[in-house]
Design a protein around this motif. Sequence first.
Motif, PDB file in Angstrom:
ATOM      1  N   THR A  27       0.837  -1.204   0.000  1.00 27.56           N
ATOM      2  CA  THR A  27       0.000   0.000   0.000  1.00 27.56           C
ATOM      3  C   THR A  27       0.871   1.251   0.000  1.00 27.56           C
ATOM      4  O   THR A  27       1.721   1.430   0.867  1.00 27.56           O
ATOM      5  N   ASP A  73       1.099   5.250   0.377  1.00 25.28           N
ATOM      6  CA  ASP A  73       0.392   6.372   0.989  1.00 25.28           C
ATOM      7  C   ASP A  73       0.049   7.450  -0.038  1.00 25.28           C
ATOM      8  O   ASP A  73       0.909   7.890  -0.807  1.00 25.28           O
ATOM      9  N   TYR A  84      -1.962  10.022   1.282  1.00 27.31           N
ATOM     10  CA  TYR A  84      -2.555  10.939   2.258  1.00 27.31           C
ATOM     11  C   TYR A  84      -1.543  11.987   2.715  1.00 27.31           C
ATOM     12  O   TYR A  84      -1.802  13.189   2.642  1.00 27.31           O
ATOM     13  N   LEU A 128      -3.616   4.246  -0.213  1.00 30.28           N
ATOM     14  CA  LEU A 128      -4.401   4.675   0.942  1.00 30.28           C
ATOM     15  C   LEU A 128      -4.472   6.196   0.947  1.00 30.28           C
ATOM     16  O   LEU A 128      -3.479   6.879   1.204  1.00 30.28           O
ATOM     17  N   ASN A 146      -6.505   7.901   2.915  1.00 32.65           N
ATOM     18  CA  ASN A 146      -6.983   8.341   4.229  1.00 32.65           C
ATOM     19  C   ASN A 146      -5.891   8.123   5.269  1.00 32.65           C
ATOM     20  O   ASN A 146      -4.854   7.518   4.993  1.00 32.65           O
ATOM     21  N   SER A 147      -6.149   8.568   6.476  1.00 30.30           N
ATOM     22  CA  SER A 147      -5.171   8.383   7.541  1.00 30.30           C
ATOM     23  C   SER A 147      -4.960   6.894   7.805  1.00 30.30           C
ATOM     24  O   SER A 147      -5.892   6.091   7.705  1.00 30.30           O
ATOM     25  N   PRO A 148      -3.736   6.501   8.151  1.00 28.04           N
ATOM     26  CA  PRO A 148      -3.399   5.082   8.292  1.00 28.04           C
ATOM     27  C   PRO A 148      -3.777   4.493   9.649  1.00 28.04           C
ATOM     28  O   PRO A 148      -2.927   4.266  10.511  1.00 28.04           O
ATOM     29  N   THR A 149      -5.049   4.221   9.844  1.00 31.61           N
ATOM     30  CA  THR A 149      -5.479   3.561  11.074  1.00 31.61           C
ATOM     31  C   THR A 149      -5.237   2.062  10.958  1.00 31.61           C
ATOM     32  O   THR A 149      -5.013   1.535   9.867  1.00 31.61           O
ATOM     33  N   ASN A 182      -7.375  -0.175  11.187  1.00 32.72           N
ATOM     34  CA  ASN A 182      -8.427  -0.709  10.332  1.00 32.72           C
ATOM     35  C   ASN A 182      -8.131  -0.447   8.861  1.00 32.72           C
ATOM     36  O   ASN A 182      -8.325  -1.325   8.005  1.00 32.72           O
ATOM     37  N   ASN A 183      -7.647   0.770   8.540  1.00 32.73           N
ATOM     38  CA  ASN A 183      -7.339   1.094   7.146  1.00 32.73           C
ATOM     39  C   ASN A 183      -6.138   0.319   6.615  1.00 32.73           C
ATOM     40  O   ASN A 183      -6.005   0.125   5.402  1.00 32.73           O
ATOM     41  N   TYR A 217       3.704  -1.020   3.811  1.00 29.94           N
ATOM     42  CA  TYR A 217       3.109   0.324   3.727  1.00 29.94           C
ATOM     43  C   TYR A 217       4.223   1.317   3.452  1.00 29.94           C
ATOM     44  O   TYR A 217       5.208   1.377   4.197  1.00 29.94           O
TER      45      TYR A 217
END
Length: 292
Positions: free
Chosen positions: A54, A56, A58, A103, A105-108, A110-111, A118
């Motif tokens: 993945t 980033d 974001y 990704l 969105n912010s890397p939570t 869950n995400n 990553y």
Amino acid sequence: MSCEWLVGINHSPFICRSDGKIHAICNKMKPKIYILIALALTGVCFTARAQKVTLDYYFNHQVHKNAAGIPERFHYTWEDKTNTGFSIFGDAFIRAGARLDTLGNSPTINNLKGTDIYIIVDPNTTKKNPNPNYIETNDIKEITAWVKSGGVLVMMANDSANVELPHFNNLAAKFGMHFNDDLQNHVIDDQHFEDGAATTTGNPIFKTAHKIFMKDVCSIGVKYPAEAALKNSNGAVIIAIAKYGKGTVFAVGDPWFYNEYVNGRLPAGFENDKAANDVVAWLIKQVPKSDH
């Protein structure tokens, strides 16, 4: 004579059915062989799961207008096939059997679920994005938890004039690393490629590349659990690695593998294309083995 091999349940003997007759055979075979043949007969097998890589989108989110005047993302993206893109880097992962994702969105936790590797590259300053997403405290908490559970994190910085280092360093510090506010391997023009050279012969990460090009990078300070993985001719650390819980961190002081410097523009003798394959293979090897 053709045979159809069968296996009973509850450790019953193997049998061979041929010409309408059933013959018991080898009722003392080892349990492991029972299991393997049974799985083969029922079509059950274990296959390697393709690692999910993945990138980033974001913390690094740059937009410009294309030829049609339509705003579009560019710079260090899988889709960008120009000099500024990561399409060749992405192809190296695909050839190694991985699959690509992004990704935005912010890397939570869950995400990042399902992500094995990553990559955060060149977090934006206001120079590149008027409203950048900085790496904040909660982001650090989520990312470090993900790494600790087995994630492989790639941190790609830049020289300090082109990357948001303060927040990036808050994350790096969790792994014993610090991107320095300096300029290493400075290359003033195409007549001075050798100023960006680094030797990788014998380096355990670089199995096939012997000489790489990496220009205008920041050095990396290291302390436990981080360690130097590659130094330049001045002795400055330009690649660092760390084990953190079940996971691994790979940090480099430059975006490095963008298309401009992996697509053959470099003079003969530089092997960034091989280096990309070597790093990809090393990163995939760090992913913990999974039974799913």
